[in-house]
Scaffold this motif. Structure first.
Motif, mmCIF file in Angstrom:
data_model
loop_
_atom_site.group_PDB
_atom_site.id
_atom_site.type_symbol
_atom_site.label_atom_id
_atom_site.label_comp_id
_atom_site.label_asym_id
_atom_site.label_seq_id
_atom_site.Cartn_x
_atom_site.Cartn_y
_atom_site.Cartn_z
ATOM 1 N N VAL A 1 -7.269 -2.223 -2.655
ATOM 2 C CA VAL A 1 -7.641 -1.961 -1.263
ATOM 3 C C VAL A 1 -7.437 -0.481 -0.954
ATOM 4 O O VAL A 1 -6.506 0.142 -1.483
ATOM 5 C CB VAL A 1 -6.758 -2.814 -0.309
ATOM 6 C CG1 VAL A 1 -6.834 -2.320 1.131
ATOM 7 C CG2 VAL A 1 -7.131 -4.284 -0.384
ATOM 8 N N ASN A 2 -8.289 0.060 -0.101
ATOM 9 C CA ASN A 2 -8.020 1.350 0.544
ATOM 10 C C ASN A 2 -8.152 1.124 2.045
ATOM 11 O O ASN A 2 -9.226 0.768 2.538
ATOM 12 C CB ASN A 2 -9.004 2.425 0.087
ATOM 13 C CG ASN A 2 -8.656 3.816 0.625
ATOM 14 O OD1 ASN A 2 -7.551 4.063 1.083
ATOM 15 N ND2 ASN A 2 -9.619 4.733 0.562
ATOM 16 N N GLN A 3 -7.061 1.311 2.765
ATOM 17 C CA GLN A 3 -7.058 1.120 4.223
ATOM 18 C C GLN A 3 -7.224 2.485 4.893
ATOM 19 O O GLN A 3 -6.388 3.369 4.723
ATOM 20 C CB GLN A 3 -5.752 0.468 4.675
ATOM 21 C CG GLN A 3 -5.706 0.184 6.168
ATOM 22 C CD GLN A 3 -4.378 -0.390 6.625
ATOM 23 O OE1 GLN A 3 -3.754 0.115 7.559
ATOM 24 N NE2 GLN A 3 -3.926 -1.463 5.974
ATOM 25 N N ILE A 4 -8.311 2.644 5.660
ATOM 26 C CA ILE A 4 -8.614 3.926 6.292
ATOM 27 C C ILE A 4 -9.011 3.711 7.746
ATOM 28 O O ILE A 4 -9.395 2.614 8.146
ATOM 29 C CB ILE A 4 -9.760 4.663 5.557
ATOM 30 C CG1 ILE A 4 -11.006 3.778 5.437
ATOM 31 C CG2 ILE A 4 -9.298 5.133 4.181
ATOM 32 C CD1 ILE A 4 -12.200 4.462 4.794
ATOM 33 N N VAL B 1 -1.809 -4.361 -5.309
ATOM 34 C CA VAL B 1 -1.405 -2.979 -5.015
ATOM 35 C C VAL B 1 -2.606 -2.208 -4.484
ATOM 36 O O VAL B 1 -3.719 -2.330 -4.997
ATOM 37 C CB VAL B 1 -0.860 -2.287 -6.285
ATOM 38 C CG1 VAL B 1 -0.583 -0.814 -6.026
ATOM 39 C CG2 VAL B 1 0.400 -2.997 -6.778
ATOM 40 N N GLY B 2 -2.369 -1.425 -3.431
ATOM 41 C CA GLY B 2 -3.450 -0.648 -2.859
ATOM 42 C C GLY B 2 -2.950 0.657 -2.276
ATOM 43 O O GLY B 2 -1.783 1.036 -2.460
ATOM 44 N N VAL B 3 -3.834 1.317 -1.562
ATOM 45 C CA VAL B 3 -3.528 2.611 -0.957
ATOM 46 C C VAL B 3 -4.063 2.638 0.469
ATOM 47 O O VAL B 3 -4.835 1.778 0.877
ATOM 48 C CB VAL B 3 -4.149 3.766 -1.776
ATOM 49 C CG1 VAL B 3 -3.533 3.835 -3.170
ATOM 50 C CG2 VAL B 3 -5.676 3.635 -1.869
ATOM 51 N N SER B 4 -3.652 3.659 1.199
ATOM 52 C CA SER B 4 -4.126 3.835 2.578
ATOM 53 C C SER B 4 -4.309 5.323 2.835
ATOM 54 O O SER B 4 -3.552 6.156 2.324
ATOM 55 C CB SER B 4 -3.111 3.241 3.559
ATOM 56 O OG SER B 4 -3.549 3.397 4.896
ATOM 57 N N ASN B 5 -5.320 5.637 3.607
ATOM 58 C CA ASN B 5 -5.629 7.037 3.946
ATOM 59 C C ASN B 5 -5.964 7.868 2.716
ATOM 60 O O ASN B 5 -5.770 9.085 2.702
ATOM 61 C CB ASN B 5 -4.465 7.677 4.711
ATOM 62 C CG ASN B 5 -4.251 7.054 6.072
ATOM 63 O OD1 ASN B 5 -5.134 7.087 6.920
ATOM 64 N ND2 ASN B 5 -3.083 6.458 6.282
ATOM 65 N N LEU C 1 0.811 -1.201 0.000
ATOM 66 C CA LEU C 1 0.000 0.000 0.000
ATOM 67 C C LEU C 1 0.853 1.262 0.000
ATOM 68 O O LEU C 1 1.918 1.298 0.616
ATOM 69 C CB LEU C 1 -0.888 0.047 1.258
ATOM 70 C CG LEU C 1 -1.770 -1.155 1.577
ATOM 71 C CD1 LEU C 1 -2.545 -0.900 2.865
ATOM 72 C CD2 LEU C 1 -2.712 -1.459 0.430
ATOM 73 N N ILE C 2 0.365 2.304 -0.667
ATOM 74 C CA ILE C 2 0.890 3.648 -0.437
ATOM 75 C C ILE C 2 0.315 4.083 0.903
ATOM 76 O O ILE C 2 -0.900 4.160 1.069
ATOM 77 C CB ILE C 2 0.461 4.611 -1.558
ATOM 78 C CG1 ILE C 2 1.017 4.143 -2.904
ATOM 79 C CG2 ILE C 2 0.942 6.030 -1.251
ATOM 80 C CD1 ILE C 2 0.593 5.012 -4.078
ATOM 81 N N HIS C 3 1.162 4.341 1.876
ATOM 82 C CA HIS C 3 0.726 4.513 3.262
ATOM 83 C C HIS C 3 -0.153 5.753 3.461
ATOM 84 O O HIS C 3 -1.017 5.781 4.345
ATOM 85 C CB HIS C 3 1.957 4.596 4.175
ATOM 86 C CG HIS C 3 1.693 4.222 5.593
ATOM 87 N ND1 HIS C 3 2.666 3.679 6.413
ATOM 88 C CD2 HIS C 3 0.586 4.301 6.359
ATOM 89 C CE1 HIS C 3 2.149 3.449 7.610
ATOM 90 N NE2 HIS C 3 0.897 3.820 7.599
ATOM 91 N N PRO D 1 -5.252 11.326 7.288
ATOM 92 C CA PRO D 1 -4.983 12.426 6.345
ATOM 93 C C PRO D 1 -5.731 12.309 5.018
ATOM 94 O O PRO D 1 -5.180 12.588 3.949
ATOM 95 C CB PRO D 1 -3.473 12.298 6.140
ATOM 96 C CG PRO D 1 -3.227 10.827 6.218
ATOM 97 C CD PRO D 1 -4.178 10.320 7.287
ATOM 98 N N VAL D 2 -6.990 11.938 5.069
ATOM 99 C CA VAL D 2 -7.748 11.666 3.850
ATOM 100 C C VAL D 2 -8.096 12.935 3.061
ATOM 101 O O VAL D 2 -8.493 12.842 1.899
ATOM 102 C CB VAL D 2 -9.049 10.884 4.162
ATOM 103 C CG1 VAL D 2 -8.724 9.513 4.738
ATOM 104 C CG2 VAL D 2 -9.941 11.669 5.118
#
Length: 274
Positions: free
Chosen positions: A159-162, A136-140, A106-108, A270-271
């Protein structure tokens, strides 16, 4: 009821277990990972910034569970973003884990700005195509950041991890992800232990469960992938005992009614970063 090993299929074609084990600020990571895997978890959530990827790898190997049965996530924080630095970081993470591949990268966070986060995303897709990463995913990421990827014509994240719990439900982001087939992971699902709200306590008493189990069950019933963390063996086990009960509609509505929007966040969240 679903079992602890139940999974969701990602757009990459790989399956991710619905319950994860977080290791942020875990100072006994190798032991905790081994205990979590022994308790039935098959999904470990780490990050480069946590400085414990090597300990996660050690715990996985010590568990005796085959690597192929354990889903492992890591992330790259904003100060490492950029195309070449991300490619180098993937190799560094692989070496630290002692793995041949990483299940989800993920991109943190989106805090490096549009140009660098898009370069980072492209680098992760390249690493995926090379077999170093499976998904591959992202976060925040807020809706703006997700739309940025879409506008570039790039494959959307798996994925998006929030941050996600009854007090901070991030409904616009969740709605976007559901519309576009992006799986939502929930960090801080048990409020970092601050679970003394009367509504949570009443529902916990009704089901003869502890408050953490109520919050995790709420997350699962909404289709999220919660990532509870603990270094205490008894809590690691109890946080996984979620599949022999179900919250009724009225209790789900009570918890849904606790939403305070972004004011309910307990982490950095930090969304809305530019």
């Amino acid at each position: 009821m679903i079992s602890i090993a139940s999974s969701v299929k990602l757009r990459s074609g790989y399956c991710m277990p619905l319950l994860g084990f977080g290791v942020y600020q875990n100072y006994t990571t190798a032991q905790s990972v081994r205990e979590a895997l022994g308790a039935g978890y098959r999904h470990i959530d780490s990050a480069q910034a946590y400085r414990n990827e090597a300990h996660v790898g050690e715990g996985v190997r010590a568990s005796g569970i085959p690597r192929s049965e354990v889903f492992v996530t890591t992330k790259c924080i904003n100060r490492t973003h950029g195309y070449e630095s991300t490619l180098k970081g993937v190799d560094t993470s692989l070496a630290r884990f002692g793995f041949d591949y990483i299940d989800l990268f993920l991109i943190h966070d989106p805090m490096s700005g549009a140009e660098r986060r898009l370069a980072t995303y492209r680098a992760l897709l390249k690493a995926r195509d090379e077999g170093k990463i499976r998904s591959v995913g992202v976060s925040n990421y807020g809706v703006k950041h997700l739309e940025e990827i879409k506008a570039e014509g790039l494959e959307l994240p798996a994925v998006n991890q929030i941050e996600l719990h009854p007090f901070c439900q991030q409904k616009p982001i969740v709605a976007w992800c559901r519309e576009h087939g992006v799986v939502v992971q929930a960090y801080c699902p048990i409020l970092r232990g601050k679970m003394d709200a009367a509504e949570i306590q009443v529902i916990a008493a009704k089901y003869a469960r502890d408050p953490a189990q109520i919050l995790l069950r709420w997350s699962l019933q909404h289709g999220f992938v919660p990532l509870p963390k603990s270094a205490r063996p008894e809590r690691i086990v109890s946080n996984a005992l979620l599949y022999d009960f179900e919250l009724d509609r009225e209790d789900m509505m009570v918890l849904d009614g606790l939403d305070r929007g972004r004011e309910g966040a307990i982490s950095w969240n930090p969304v809305e970063h530019p």
